[in-house]
Write a protein that holds these residues in place. Structure first.
Motif, PDB file in Angstrom:
ATOM      1  N   GLY A 157       2.947  -7.940  -2.533  1.00  0.00           N
ATOM      2  CA  GLY A 157       3.103  -8.906  -1.457  1.00  0.00           C
ATOM      3  C   GLY A 157       3.555  -8.287  -0.155  1.00  0.00           C
ATOM      4  N   ASN A 158       3.883  -7.002  -0.178  1.00  0.00           N
ATOM      5  CA  ASN A 158       4.297  -6.321   1.054  1.00  0.00           C
ATOM      6  C   ASN A 158       3.043  -5.824   1.758  1.00  0.00           C
ATOM      7  OD1 ASN A 158       5.177  -4.319   2.968  1.00  0.00           O
ATOM      8  ND2 ASN A 158       7.160  -4.330   1.946  1.00  0.00           N
ATOM      9  N   THR A 159       2.620  -6.591   2.765  1.00  0.00           N
ATOM     10  CA  THR A 159       1.337  -6.286   3.404  1.00  0.00           C
ATOM     11  C   THR A 159       1.368  -4.994   4.209  1.00  0.00           C
ATOM     12  OG1 THR A 159       1.954  -7.692   5.282  1.00  0.00           O
ATOM     13  CG2 THR A 159       0.689  -8.716   3.490  1.00  0.00           C
ATOM     14  N   ASP A 160       2.536  -4.620   4.707  1.00  0.00           N
ATOM     15  CA  ASP A 160       2.627  -3.344   5.438  1.00  0.00           C
ATOM     16  C   ASP A 160       2.295  -2.182   4.517  1.00  0.00           C
ATOM     17  OD1 ASP A 160       3.291  -4.470   7.849  1.00  0.00           O
ATOM     18  OD2 ASP A 160       5.455  -4.299   7.547  1.00  0.00           O
ATOM     19  N   TRP A 161       2.857  -2.224   3.307  1.00  0.00           N
ATOM     20  CA  TRP A 161       2.595  -1.132   2.361  1.00  0.00           C
ATOM     21  C   TRP A 161       1.147  -1.131   1.899  1.00  0.00           C
ATOM     22  CZ3 TRP A 161       7.480  -1.920  -1.210  1.00  0.00           C
ATOM     23  CH2 TRP A 161       8.621  -1.592  -0.483  1.00  0.00           C
ATOM     24  N   GLN A 162       0.591  -2.331   1.702  1.00  0.00           N
ATOM     25  CA  GLN A 162      -0.817  -2.402   1.294  1.00  0.00           C
ATOM     26  C   GLN A 162      -1.710  -1.810   2.382  1.00  0.00           C
ATOM     27  OE1 GLN A 162      -1.636  -3.333  -1.801  1.00  0.00           O
ATOM     28  NE2 GLN A 162       0.552  -3.663  -2.166  1.00  0.00           N
ATOM     29  N   ARG A 163      -1.406  -2.164   3.632  1.00  0.00           N
ATOM     30  CA  ARG A 163      -2.210  -1.625   4.729  1.00  0.00           C
ATOM     31  C   ARG A 163      -2.062  -0.102   4.824  1.00  0.00           C
ATOM     32  NH1 ARG A 163      -1.819  -0.245  10.170  1.00  0.00           N
ATOM     33  NH2 ARG A 163      -3.814  -0.526  11.236  1.00  0.00           N
ATOM     34  N   ASP A 164      -0.830   0.386   4.660  1.00  0.00           N
ATOM     35  CA  ASP A 164      -0.610   1.842   4.679  1.00  0.00           C
ATOM     36  C   ASP A 164      -1.491   2.543   3.652  1.00  0.00           C
ATOM     37  OD1 ASP A 164       1.298   1.555   6.632  1.00  0.00           O
ATOM     38  OD2 ASP A 164       3.009   1.713   5.267  1.00  0.00           O
ATOM     39  N   HIS A 165      -1.584   1.939   2.477  1.00  0.00           N
ATOM     40  CA  HIS A 165      -2.403   2.514   1.410  1.00  0.00           C
ATOM     41  C   HIS A 165      -3.861   2.610   1.861  1.00  0.00           C
ATOM     42  CE1 HIS A 165      -3.702   2.262  -3.120  1.00  0.00           C
ATOM     43  NE2 HIS A 165      -3.959   3.430  -2.580  1.00  0.00           N
ATOM     44  N   SER A 166      -4.335   1.534   2.503  1.00  0.00           N
ATOM     45  CA  SER A 166      -5.737   1.544   2.948  1.00  0.00           C
ATOM     46  C   SER A 166      -5.958   2.583   4.040  1.00  0.00           C
ATOM     47  CB  SER A 166      -6.133   0.149   3.454  1.00  0.00           C
ATOM     48  OG  SER A 166      -5.550  -0.140   4.707  1.00  0.00           O
ATOM     49  N   VAL A 167      -4.981   2.751   4.927  1.00  0.00           N
ATOM     50  CA  VAL A 167      -5.103   3.748   5.998  1.00  0.00           C
ATOM     51  C   VAL A 167      -5.201   5.159   5.419  1.00  0.00           C
ATOM     52  CG1 VAL A 167      -3.888   4.835   7.918  1.00  0.00           C
ATOM     53  CG2 VAL A 167      -3.984   2.338   7.776  1.00  0.00           C
ATOM     54  N   SER A 168      -4.334   5.448   4.455  1.00  0.00           N
ATOM     55  CA  SER A 168      -4.359   6.782   3.835  1.00  0.00           C
ATOM     56  C   SER A 168      -5.685   7.036   3.117  1.00  0.00           C
ATOM     57  CB  SER A 168      -3.192   6.929   2.845  1.00  0.00           C
ATOM     58  OG  SER A 168      -1.968   7.041   3.533  1.00  0.00           O
ATOM     59  N   SER A 169      -6.180   6.022   2.438  1.00  0.00           N
ATOM     60  CA  SER A 169      -7.470   6.173   1.736  1.00  0.00           C
ATOM     61  C   SER A 169      -8.586   6.486   2.728  1.00  0.00           C
ATOM     62  CB  SER A 169      -7.797   4.900   0.957  1.00  0.00           C
ATOM     63  OG  SER A 169      -6.849   4.666  -0.069  1.00  0.00           O
ATOM     64  N   ASN A 170      -8.577   5.804   3.861  1.00  0.00           N
ATOM     65  CA  ASN A 170      -9.617   6.041   4.873  1.00  0.00           C
ATOM     66  C   ASN A 170      -9.522   7.440   5.481  1.00  0.00           C
ATOM     67  OD1 ASN A 170     -10.839   3.588   4.542  1.00  0.00           O
ATOM     68  ND2 ASN A 170     -10.121   2.695   6.468  1.00  0.00           N
ATOM     69  N   LYS A 171      -8.307   7.881   5.737  1.00  0.00           N
ATOM     70  CA  LYS A 171      -8.145   9.203   6.348  1.00  0.00           C
ATOM     71  C   LYS A 171      -8.654  10.307   5.413  1.00  0.00           C
ATOM     72  CE  LYS A 171      -4.328   8.048   9.467  1.00  0.00           C
ATOM     73  NZ  LYS A 171      -4.986   8.459  10.727  1.00  0.00           N
ATOM     74  N   ILE A 172      -8.369  10.150   4.135  1.00  0.00           N
ATOM     75  CA  ILE A 172      -8.875  11.130   3.163  1.00  0.00           C
ATOM     76  C   ILE A 172     -10.395  11.066   3.114  1.00  0.00           C
ATOM     77  CG2 ILE A 172      -9.022  11.592   0.681  1.00  0.00           C
ATOM     78  CD1 ILE A 172      -6.004  10.997   0.562  1.00  0.00           C
ATOM     79  N   GLY A 173     -10.936   9.859   3.166  1.00  0.00           N
ATOM     80  CA  GLY A 173     -12.389   9.712   3.203  1.00  0.00           C
ATOM     81  C   GLY A 173     -13.007  10.400   4.403  1.00  0.00           C
ATOM     82  N   ASP A 174     -12.340  10.328   5.561  1.00  0.00           N
ATOM     83  CA  ASP A 174     -12.854  10.986   6.765  1.00  0.00           C
ATOM     84  C   ASP A 174     -12.994  12.494   6.557  1.00  0.00           C
ATOM     85  OD1 ASP A 174     -12.830   8.539   8.006  1.00  0.00           O
ATOM     86  OD2 ASP A 174     -10.959   8.887   9.114  1.00  0.00           O
TER      87      ASP A 174
ATOM     88  N   TYR B  66     -13.300   5.231   0.831  1.00  0.00           N
ATOM     89  CA  TYR B  66     -13.487   4.137   1.786  1.00  0.00           C
ATOM     90  C   TYR B  66     -13.494   2.776   1.100  1.00  0.00           C
ATOM     91  CZ  TYR B  66     -14.752   7.506   5.474  1.00  0.00           C
ATOM     92  OH  TYR B  66     -14.748   8.499   6.409  1.00  0.00           O
ATOM     93  N   ARG B  67     -14.132   2.722  -0.066  1.00  0.00           N
ATOM     94  CA  ARG B  67     -14.213   1.435  -0.756  1.00  0.00           C
ATOM     95  C   ARG B  67     -12.840   1.010  -1.300  1.00  0.00           C
ATOM     96  NH1 ARG B  67     -20.309   2.222  -3.125  1.00  0.00           N
ATOM     97  NH2 ARG B  67     -21.306   0.973  -1.487  1.00  0.00           N
ATOM     98  N   GLN B  68     -12.034   1.982  -1.623  1.00  0.00           N
ATOM     99  CA  GLN B  68     -10.667   1.660  -2.046  1.00  0.00           C
ATOM    100  C   GLN B  68      -9.917   1.013  -0.873  1.00  0.00           C
ATOM    101  OE1 GLN B  68      -8.234   5.061  -3.108  1.00  0.00           O
ATOM    102  NE2 GLN B  68      -7.107   3.889  -4.634  1.00  0.00           N
ATOM    103  N   GLY B  69     -10.088   1.584   0.314  1.00  0.00           N
ATOM    104  CA  GLY B  69      -9.464   0.995   1.497  1.00  0.00           C
ATOM    105  C   GLY B  69     -10.041  -0.370   1.830  1.00  0.00           C
TER     106      GLY B  69
END
Length: 790
Positions: free
Chosen positions: A577-594, A609-612
């Motif tokens: 339920g902590n949306t900040d942490w969920q968003r952080d997870h998606s950001v990290s996934s995208n950066k690794i994808g890059d 990317y799909r994980q994010g």
């Protein structure tokens, strides 16, 4: 009996006179065996007894005195005998002396009266251990030693009396100074005195009278305001030790917890707050009509909720805050004129709003914040000199501004932040020693810088951030152990690094980010349970990875991003339920994808990317009005589309890009001044145009590219120092060159390349270490050479 009667009498008179000074008005008490023996010996050997014996001399008197002499000799011999035997001989001696004195008194009434008075004085002397010791020395013939002992006792007694008098005087002085300090606190609240002025006053009061609980509480708060946390904790513990009842102890536990929070010791703070809560619950249940106890209970819930937020437990924090709100609503409704209760209520609304923002419920947060703002506007308008109410109002404007940023209304946010800044500047200029006001000012500068950066005004943003940094450097130099100030400093370095990266100064950006990382690592290693510090560390790794990508060091960037992702995953798994942490997870996934895309590992990149994307779809569906989440979703579609292009699946890529475009058109139409959204829209047009080129639809591609170029020209003309926007122009010209070349319009294509190369030359001149810009320039030169050769 080696001493003459005259000398004995003189010494005894002096002994009694001195002891009368030392122990005036002593009440007679039952004497112990040793004291009784010493008294009787003194009475027997007194000058009065010797004189009476001479007057009443007879064979019987002579015989009695001889028996006493013999018993005295036996007492001297019995010193080394068993205790019972020695005590028996001493009792016999005393009894013989008593009988002797009693017989003389029976024969001589004048002697009887005199010896009774003498006995009373000697008994008073023997009633204290010090007097008895001197009397025994005297009876043993050590009159000089006895007198020296009495002189020492006299001196010690006088010193004690002087000390007692000084203490009483200090307490009276402290009482007067305490009254003055109460007025001084009011003057400080109105900005007429500084925090250091008040600290000096309360240090004097606690030095004069260290036993008053509330003096230590005030000094704890003042030390905390000044940033002197070690002294604050010591003062808070003095408040605990001087507490006289349960409520005092509850207050002391809360004060200790407050300092521990400032020191970053959350487990200790939670323990202190729970001790306070336990007492507050007990008191509040005893008398529901006692409003002080009810308010104390609400404060305890508030403090516990604050720690729970810092530990990332939002559900528990919201529960704690709502328990506090319930109490405060009851109190405030009972007396609308009680400004303390009204202020408490506004605090509860703000705290609940903070949690709702973190949970992504912006509509509920907006309602909570506006309820708090309404109360604070009323209070601030009542007394413009009340600095606490003015600061509260500034904080409410900041919160409203932050919410407006989340909703994408940058103009409104900037207006709100500037209202807060205006108040913060007035307060900070009034008291440079008030570290809270100084910190508030740095926060206002950072918030304004954030909006200016989002609007594309990098020069203004950098100036705002540097004003904030300057304040934070001064604060941390005052107390390196203050973890809040250390974290603030790391945030400032990160924000400055962000602008420097946008301006293309990668070396400066990396230096700023590394300073932030160093602080984040120290804090995170201190407390693994402090989720805010762990999150800060994850963000620092991401930022350093960003610079490493721009410098072309992909291996180092991937390592940095993975360190950040590891932390983000741990946090996200703790609370969905902590949306900040969920968003952080998606950001990290995208950066690794890059990075994986840059390394050519397309399947791994698509998985990242799909994980994010999965995370962002869940967030965006929760609140369509949250523009940050909507933008995040568009970014994920963009990235997936890029991989699909590389894999040759153009239809799927075009579908992904158009999903992204749809979101960005909605956002850009909401606020034309939001340069981030405008740039995003240009990116979408370019990506769609690239797919259309690959599909052979050059007319459609040209239309898409020109739409993107139009946006980028407007942005670049706004700020020539924004290197990102300048490079975006290069990209647009290059794409148009490719379409013109394919369509056989070589001259037009050369014109596009020349415009792109001119911009590229300016960029590479600014920073020759920037690998991306250097590569751009080489590519443009080669392309131009080929076209001209044809």
């Amino acid at each position: 009996m080696k001493t003459s009667a005259y000398n004995h009498a003189v010494w005894m008179v002096r002994l009694i006179a001195v002891l009368a000074l030392l122990w005036p008005g002593l009440s007679r008490a039952a004497l112990n065996e040793d004291a009784a023996n010493a008294v009787q010996t003194a009475v027997y050997e007194s000058a009065a007894t010797l004189a009476a014996a001479k007057r009443q001399f007879s064979a019987r008197i002579k015989k009695q005195r001889q028996e006493i002499e013999d018993l005295s000799y036996q007492v001297a011999l019995a010193k080394d005998a068993v205790a019972a035997q020695a005590d028996a001989v001493r009792r016999q001696l005393r009894q013989a002396q008593e009988a002797f004195v009693a017989e003389l008194a029976a024969r001589d009434r004048a002697y009887a009266a005199a010896i009774a008075a003498f006995r009373k004085d000697v008994e008073d002397i023997a009633s204290t251990p010090e007097g008895l010791e001197a009397l025994e020395l005297f009876n043993a013939g050590e009159q000089v030693a006895a007198l020296a002992r009495l002189d020492d006792l006299e001196e010690a007694t006088f010193r004690a009396e002087e000390k007692e008098a000084q203490v009483r005087l200090n307490i009276r002085r402290a009482t007067r100074k305490r009254r003055n300090a109460t007025l001084a606190l009011e003057a400080r609240l109105k900005g007429k005195l500084t925090t250091d002025d008040l600290i000096a006053r309360y240090e004097t009061i606690t030095r004069l009278d260290p036993g008053v609980h509330w003096d230590w509480v005030e000094l704890t708060r003042l030390y905390t305001d000044s940033g002197s946390l070690t002294q604050a904790l010591a003062a808070a513990r003095q408040a605990e030790s001087t507490a006289t009842d349960d409520r005092d102890r509850s207050v002391a536990h809360n004060e200790i917890g407050n300092v521990q929070v400032s020191q970053g010791d959350l487990p200790a703070a939670l323990s202190s707050y729970r001790q306070a809560l336990s007492i507050a619950q007990r008191l509040a249940s005893r008398d529901e009509g006692n409003t002080d106890w009810q308010r104390d209970l609400s404060v305890s819930y508030d403090r516990i909720g604050t720690v729970q937020v810092s530990q990332g437990d939002l559900v528990a924090a919201l529960s704690s805050y709502r328990q506090s709100l319930s109490i405060r609503e009851r109190l405030a409704s009972g007396d609308e004129g009680n400004t303390q209760w009204q202020r408490d209520l506004s605090i509860s609304y703000n705290k609940i709003g903070d949690v709702q923002v973190s949970q992504g419920d912006l509509a509920a947060a907006r309602s909570s914040y506006r309820q708090g703002l309404s109360i604070r506007q009323r209070l601030a308008s009542r007394d413009e000199g009340n600095t606490q109410w003015q600061r509260d109002l500034s904080v409410s404007y900041d919160r409203i501004g932050t919410l407006q940023v989340s909703q994408g209304d940058l103009a409104a946010a900037l207006s709100s932040y500037r209202q807060g800044l205006s108040i913060a500047q007035r307060l900070a200029s009034r008291d440079e020693g008030n570290t809270q006001w100084q910190r508030d000012l740095s926060v206002s500068y950072n918030m304004i810088g954030d909006v200016q950066r989002s609007q594309g005004d990098l020069a203004a943003a950098l100036a705002s951030y540097r004003q904030g940094l300057s304040i934070r450097q001064r604060l941390t130099s005052r107390d390196e152990g203050n973890t809040q100030w250390q974290r603030d400093l790391s945030i400032s370095y990160n924000k400055i690094g962000d602008v420097q990266r946008s301006q293309g100064d990668l070396a400066a950006a990396l230096s700023s980010y590394q300073q932030a990382l160093s602080i984040a690592q120290r804090l995170a290693s201190r407390d693994e349970g402090n989720t805010q510090w762990q999150r800060d560390l994850s963000v620092s790794y991401d930022r350093i990875g960003d610079v490493q990508v721009s410098q072309g060091d992909l291996a180092a960037a991937l390592s940095s991003y993975r360190q950040g992702l590891s932390i983000a995953q741990r946090l996200a798994s703790r609370d969905e339920g902590n949306t900040d942490w969920q968003r952080d997870h998606s950001v990290s996934s995208n950066k690794i994808g890059d990075v994986q895309v840059s390394q050519g590992d397309l399947p791994a990149a698509l998985a990242s990317y799909r994980q994010g994307l999965s995370i962002r779809q869940r967030l965006a569906s929760r609140d369509e009005g949250n523009t940050q989440w909507q933008r995040d979703l568009s970014v994920s579609y963009d990235r997936i589309g890029t991989v699909q292009v590389s894999q040759g699946d153009l239809a799927a890529a075009l579908s992904s890009y158009r999903r992204s475009l749809s979101i960005r058109q909605r956002l850009a139409s909401r606020d034309e001044g939001n340069t981030q959204w405008q740039r995003d829209l240009s990116v979408s047009y370019n990506k769609i145009g690239a797919v259309q080129v690959s599909q052979g639809d050059l007319a459609a591609a040209l239309s898409s590219y020109r739409l993107g170029l139009s946006i980028r020209q407007r942005l670049a003309s706004r700020d020539e120092g924004n290197t990102q926007w300048q490079r975006d122009l290069i990209v647009s010209y290059f794409k148009l060159m490719r379409v013109a070349t394919q369509d056989g319009r070589t001259a037009e294509a050369i014109g596009f390349l020349e415009q792109a190369l001119e911009i590229s030359n300016h960029l590479t001149a600014r920073d020759k270490t920037n690998a991306v810009w250097a590569n751009d320039r080489r590519m443009l030169q080669n392309a131009l050479a080929k076209l001209r050769a044809n």
